[in-house]
Design a protein around this motif. Structure first.
Motif, mmCIF file in Angstrom:
data_model
loop_
_atom_site.group_PDB
_atom_site.id
_atom_site.type_symbol
_atom_site.label_atom_id
_atom_site.label_comp_id
_atom_site.label_asym_id
_atom_site.label_seq_id
_atom_site.Cartn_x
_atom_site.Cartn_y
_atom_site.Cartn_z
ATOM 1 N N ASP A 100 0.860 -1.182 0.000
ATOM 2 C CA ASP A 100 0.000 0.000 0.000
ATOM 3 C C ASP A 100 0.897 1.233 0.000
ATOM 4 O OD1 ASP A 100 -1.342 2.307 1.537
ATOM 5 O OD2 ASP A 100 -3.054 0.994 1.168
ATOM 6 N N ALA A 101 0.730 2.114 -0.988
ATOM 7 C CA ALA A 101 1.651 3.234 -1.171
ATOM 8 C C ALA A 101 1.737 4.118 0.071
ATOM 9 C CB ALA A 101 1.238 4.060 -2.386
ATOM 10 N N GLU A 102 0.605 4.441 0.687
ATOM 11 C CA GLU A 102 0.624 5.327 1.847
ATOM 12 C C GLU A 102 1.309 4.668 3.039
ATOM 13 O OE1 GLU A 102 -0.077 8.542 1.851
ATOM 14 O OE2 GLU A 102 -0.338 8.188 -0.307
ATOM 15 N N GLU A 104 3.584 2.258 2.856
ATOM 16 C CA GLU A 104 5.011 2.180 2.534
ATOM 17 C C GLU A 104 5.710 3.503 2.831
ATOM 18 O OE1 GLU A 104 4.820 -1.249 -0.986
ATOM 19 O OE2 GLU A 104 5.058 0.861 -1.534
ATOM 20 N N LYS A 105 5.088 4.622 2.445
ATOM 21 C CA LYS A 105 5.683 5.936 2.715
ATOM 22 C C LYS A 105 5.778 6.204 4.216
ATOM 23 C CE LYS A 105 4.090 8.050 -1.619
ATOM 24 N NZ LYS A 105 3.163 9.046 -2.220
ATOM 25 N N ALA A 125 4.215 -0.590 -4.096
ATOM 26 C CA ALA A 125 3.137 0.327 -4.461
ATOM 27 C C ALA A 125 3.603 1.753 -4.709
ATOM 28 C CB ALA A 125 2.053 0.316 -3.376
ATOM 29 N N VAL A 126 4.641 2.217 -4.020
ATOM 30 C CA VAL A 126 5.118 3.577 -4.262
ATOM 31 C C VAL A 126 5.682 3.673 -5.684
ATOM 32 C CG1 VAL A 126 5.593 4.126 -1.850
ATOM 33 C CG2 VAL A 126 7.384 3.064 -3.247
ATOM 34 N N SER A 127 5.630 4.848 -6.250
ATOM 35 C CA SER A 127 6.039 5.042 -7.643
ATOM 36 C C SER A 127 7.553 5.045 -7.794
ATOM 37 C CB SER A 127 5.481 6.363 -8.175
ATOM 38 O OG SER A 127 6.105 7.453 -7.514
ATOM 39 N N TYR A 130 8.902 8.439 -6.790
ATOM 40 C CA TYR A 130 9.062 8.634 -5.344
ATOM 41 C C TYR A 130 10.424 8.110 -4.890
ATOM 42 C CZ TYR A 130 8.465 7.795 -0.336
ATOM 43 O OH TYR A 130 8.639 7.759 1.030
#
Length: 333
Positions: A100-102, A104-105, A125-127, A130
């Motif tokens: 999940d991108a959020e 992971e960040k 999931a993060v680009s 990023y």
């Protein structure tokens, strides 16, 4: 509190030598190291990690983000990393990103806030942008199981397209033409690229790709079972099934047996990853080797070299997969 100076006087060596015994014991002769360790024990010296990190601006801690903690794949990868870091007297903090991108960040920010000297990132999931921006900001990081051309020197991955190709080519070479495919999550690079390799092998043999023979799983065993049941219920006809990882292959084998189909006499099965349990299945699972422990060690060596100046290691930024033949594949009858 006992000081390094007191230890050095007791052992009859310099303070610098005591520091090397604490931080880089491999650079000190064994006899000298034993003298220093004996002096530490006699005086009751305890290394102050916090004070040392403030003085050196290093915490000697590496943050590690993985998608999940369950399953043999991530355990093997982290085990390879942990062993290499432990030998170098470094520590590892583990966080999960859950693809999940959020999340992971958030986990990356949390590890950086704890002053980790470097990050090892298995993020899905993060680009790419990023991750590229993190490198531009000066974050020391290595990305595993993913290749980003703009920061290729920071990446260690497997050629997943070739792996998917090798799996299906093996089935084609032994005579199968009706091949089902249980894919991993297709929003993930490894799931997408392994399917692409499967499609390339079919095209090379002049066989058109049939979407009706493909089921998208999620890299977990249960989705392998679900995939076979779904394909059979939909009337798909196949003599072999290629799965995007070993967990799904094991689930597929369970479903086939429940449906009264023998492996490999009625249906051949091939997996991907070559995790430990693959050789213990009955019959042993034919699969594609993913040297996951090696990738874990290489990630640790990258950090040790780039961040701490340890001895230089040879790196393969894109590793080659290989076919492992066992008992779940045979020519169609």
């Amino acid at each position: 509190m006992v000081t390094i100076k007191q230890v050095s006087e007791k052992a009859g060596v310099s303070s610098a030598t005591v520091s090397r015994v604490i931080n880089n014991p491999d650079t000190v002769k064994e006899k000298t190291r034993e003298l220093v360790m004996a002096a530490m024990a006699e005086l009751g010296y305890r290394h102050n990690v916090v004070a040392a990190s403030l003085a050196s601006n290093k915490t000697h801690t590496i943050g590690y983000v993985v998608p999940e903690l369950h399953g043999s794949f991530f355990g093997a990868m982290m085990g390879g990393t942990e062993q290499a870091l432990r030998q170098a007297k470094k520590h590892m903090l583990i966080a999960t990103g859950h693809s999940d991108a959020e999340i992971e960040k958030e986990q990356i920010d949390a590890l950086l806030s704890r002053r980790c000297d470097a990050l090892i990132l298995h993020v899905e999931a993060v680009s790419d942008d990023y991750l590229v921006n993190l490198v531009k900001q000066g974050v020391q990081l290595v990305v595993v199981n993913r290749f980003i051309e703009a920061i290729g020197e920071h990446c260690i991955s497997l050629d997943n397209i070739k792996g998917g190709y090798l799996a299906t080519r093996h089935l084609l070479e032994i005579g199968h033409t009706k091949i089902a495919y249980v894919a991993g999550s297709l929003f993930k690079d490894d799931g997408k690229n392994r399917l692409l390799g499967h499609q390339q092998a079919l095209a090379e043999w002049g066989i058109g790709y049939d979407e009706n023979l493909t089921f998208e799983g999620n890299f977990q065993a249960r989705s392998g079972t679900e995939g076979i049941r779904t394909l059979v219920e939909q009337g798909a006809s196949f003599t072999a099934v290629a799965c995007a990882n070993d967990e799904m292959a094991s689930g597929a084998m369970i479903a086939l047996r429940e449906l009264g189909r023998r492996v490999p006499e009625d249906v051949s099965v091939i997996g991907f990853d070559n995790v430990d349990f693959a050789s213990y299945l009955s019959p042993g699972l034919t699969t594609i080797d993913y040297p996951v422990q090696k990738i874990g060690r290489m990630a640790a060596h990258w950090v040790l070299e780039q961040v701490y100046g340890h001895v230089r290691h040879d790196f393969e930024h894109i590793l080659a997969p290989r076919l492992i033949l066992r008992g779940t594949t045979s020519s169609p009858h």
